[in-house]
Structures are given as structure tokens and as C-alpha cells.
Design a protein around this motif. Structure first.
Motif: not given
Ligand SMILES: [Zn+2]
Length: 389
Positions: A378-380, A345-359
């Protein structure tokens, strides 16, 4: 596109951070400004303020010091004792107090101060942790509220006007006690620097999630009570040059215990030792903003000339934003257990709050994770290319 400060490694996704026309961030500029500060004069100002608030006729405490037990609050207590103050130390117990955090709280009690430890209703706290995590992606929401509200409540209850806070990371000023005119701390002032992060206490009451009577420790006293006692505050970081690393060394000289290794997700062993949930809090910052604790620390060290920007980037790449399987040696599943959440469940919450543009994502747009569940930012490379521009 995510841009990085050309001097430190802070990206412009950090709230309230600005990059100027030369590409230098506001935190680096503000640190630059510190070089022109007359610290002798600031110290004199501090001694003047303390003199005004030191208890005279009726014996009472001279000030409240909000303390977590960490390196900075140990430093605050030692400094105030050396300046001849008789403080009342107040701790708002963290959401999931660690063993080492307990040890460091007990250490402050041994420094020779009166001490109040306020622990909010744990059942309510767990509900708030869960709610914070699920609703706004911040497990530490109740803690960030309570560390501001509880010392202010103590000031009113014990009739001690002066609160000596630590560093003010948001604003470059001394606090209301330093102002010549209206120097009272009111609700507006509190809310300005004790940010409530997208969820207000009143929302919880309106949603009828938590009964009002259970939210007392998370609300400020009313303005009338604040005025009656004359509650006010200063930031010690305005008067004494502030450096986490030297504070940690001083704290250790006074009995503070560090972690036996580098803290998970961090670069150091001397901070964020008091709450097992901090690893989760920091990981969500990474998911939302693309940087976390290792970046914060690397920037502090770059500005103080301890590492180069290039080396800092390597450290950040290595340590920032790792999936928080453990924190201070406690496993994620054990940390989540009181919140009635599984790792899945924790991983699902993580995915929901991940800014998809950054990864990094695959062709279908799904986040790519390695075997340990870590994302790739991305972007390092972009940050490296900005060096020396
Ligand atoms: Zn910078």
C-alpha cells in the motif's frame, strides 16, 4: 501511516531513521553534510593514524582488514596496500557461500596479502540460521554477528591492534582509534554498532539450544584480552568519500567479478553476491518494514544525482520485495534444504512476520498475493503525492 522522505524514497519504517520538519530523512541530511567535509584533511588524519599503528621493530601485520570478498572489501584492501600497509585480511565465511563469492575471495588473496578464512561449524550455523529465521525473522542473524566477532577475535589471537572496517552506516565518526582519549575498543562499543537484532548469544545458551562451546566464534573476546592487545578500530568511510558504485568500478579494475545480470530483488549486479541466503534476508526486511534492497540502492543513487526521485519510485515498484524464488541462480528449495525447511513452511514463516498494515488484504483480512506469491504494498501513491511538497 507510512511516510516517505521528500528527497529520497526511504520510508520512516526504517529503524533509526528520522524525518525532520521539512520531511527530509536523516540519511539525506547526513549525505548533505558530507559536502562540507574537508576530504584532504580527513586523508591526512588517516595517514597519521596508520603511521601510529604501522609495525616498527618486531615484524607483525599493520592492521586487520575484515573482508567478505565484496566490492567494498576489495576497495579497502587496495586502498590499504596503496597506503603502504601490510594487512592481515580476515574473512568470516558467509552462511551459504556462493560460487561468485568464492571467486572474489580468491581474487583478494591474489592482491598480495596474507589471508585467514574462518569458517564456523556448519552444523551449528544451520541451526542458527533456522533459529534466526523462525524466532526473529532473520536468517542472517549468525552472519551479522560473526562478521563483527571473528575479526576482533583474530586481532586478539594475532596480536594486531588496528582493525580497518569499511563504512559506518550508523554513526558519523571515525572509530575509537580516532578519539584522543579512550580509544580502545570494548565490548560496549562493539555491541553498539554490531547490533544483535533481538536475539542475543547469551539467550541461546540460556535456552540451551546450542552448547556454549559451539558459540565461541559468535562471542567477543573478553575486555581484558582486548585491552592487553590494545584492539581498536577505524571506519575507512569516515576518511575516504564512500560510494558503492565507484568502489565496485575500482574493485573490477582489480579483478573483482560482478554477476552476469541484475541480482534478484536488486537494481545492480555488483553487490550482495556472496551468500545465497541474502535474498531471504532482504525479503524479510520487506515483509517487516515495507522496503528492501532496491529502495536502499535507489536512495544511494538519488543522493548522488544519478536518478530522479520519480524514476527511483518506478524502479522500486518494479523490483523491491519480490518473493525470493531464486537468488544468484539458486532455487529457494535448494537454499532451504540444509535448514530442513520446505517452501510451504517458509511461506508460513513469511506470513507470520509480515506487517499486515503495509500490504493489500481481502475482505477477510487475508494477504492478497499474485500467482508468483508477491504481495502488493500500500501507499506507493502516497509517496508519489509527496513529490515537490
Ligand atoms: Zn531521504
Amino acid at each position: 501511516m507510512m511516510r516517505y522522505c521528500v528527497r529520497c524514497v526511504m520510508p520512516d519504517t526504517k529503524p533509526d531513521l528520522y524525518l525532520d520538519s521539512e520531511g527530509v530523512c536523516s540519511a539525506c541530511r547526513s549525505f548533505e553534510h558530507r559536502k562540507s567535509v574537508d576530504w584532504q584533511d580527513r586523508r591526512k588524519q588517516l595517514i597519521g593514524i596508520l603511521g601510529r599503528y604501522r609495525s616498527k621493530d618486531d615484524p607483525c601485520w599493520d592492521c586487520i582488514i575484515p573482508v567478505s570478498g565484496g566490492k567494498d572489501s576489495t576497495y579497502q584492501v587496495v586502498q590499504m596496500l596503496q597506503l603502504g600497509m601490510n594487512p592481515l585480511c580476515v574473512t568470516a565465511t558467509t552462511c551459504d557461500l556462493s560460487d561468485i563469492g568464492r571467486k572474489n575471495i580468491e581474487n583478494i588473496k591474489n592482491l598480495g596479502v596474507d589471508y585467514v578464512e574462518f569458517t564456523t561449524n556448519r552444523c551449528v550455523r544451520r541451526k542458527l540460521n533456522r533459529l534466526g529465521l523462525v524466532q526473529v525473522g532473520d536468517i542472517s542473524w549468525p552472519e551479522h554477528v560473526a562478521i563483527f566477532t571473528i575479526p576482533v577475535r583474530a586481532a586478539v589471537q594475532f596480536g594486531v591492534p588496528l582493525i580497518v572496517w569499511g563504512e559506518n552506516s550508523q554513526n558519523e565518526y571515525g572509530g575509537p582509534a580516532a578519539a584522543s582519549g579512550n580509544n580502545c575498543l570494548d565490548r560496549r562499543w562493539l555491541e553498539e554498532f554490531g547490533g544483535l537484532l533481538g536475539m542475543r548469544v547469551s539467550d541461546l545458551i540460556e535456552l540451551a539450544v546450542i552448547e556454549k562451546k559451539h558459540l565461541i566464534p559468535f562471542t567477543y573476546p573478553d575486555d581484558e584480552s582486548l585491552k592487553r592487545v590494545g584492539v581498536t578500530g577505524i571506519f575507512l568511510g569516515h576518511y575516504l568519500p564512500w560510494d558503492g558504485y565507484s568502489n565496485a568500478l575500482l574493485a573490477q579494475a582489480h579483478g573483482f567479478t560482478t554477476y552476469h545480470q541484475t541480482v534478484e530483488g536488486s537494481l545492480v549486479n555488483y553487490e550482495n553476491l556472496d551468500n545465497y541466503q541474502t535474498g531471504i534476508h532482504d525479503y524479510f526486511k520487506f515483509l517487516k518494514l515495507g522496503f528492501s534492497r532496491a529502495t536502499d540502492l535507489a536512495c544511494l543513487h538519488i543522493r548522488r544525482g544519478r536518478i530522479t526521485r520519480q524514476d527511483a519510485l518506478e524502479l522500486v515498484k518494479k523490483h523491491d520485495g519480490k518473493f525470493p524464488w531464486n537468488y544468484l541462480g539458486k532455487s529457494l528449495s535448494d537454499i532451504l534444504e540444509p535448514l530442513e525447511l520446505s517452501v510451504e513452511e517458509f511461506i508460513q514463516i513469511c506470513d507470520r512476520f509480515t506487517n499486515k498494515k503495509l500490504f493489500q488484504r481481502d475482505a477477510q483480512g487475508c494477504l492478497i498475493k499474485d500467482k508468483q506469491g508477491n504481495l502488493t504494498k500500500l501507499l506507493y501513491d502516497n509517496a508519489v503525492s509527496q513529490v515537490g511538497r
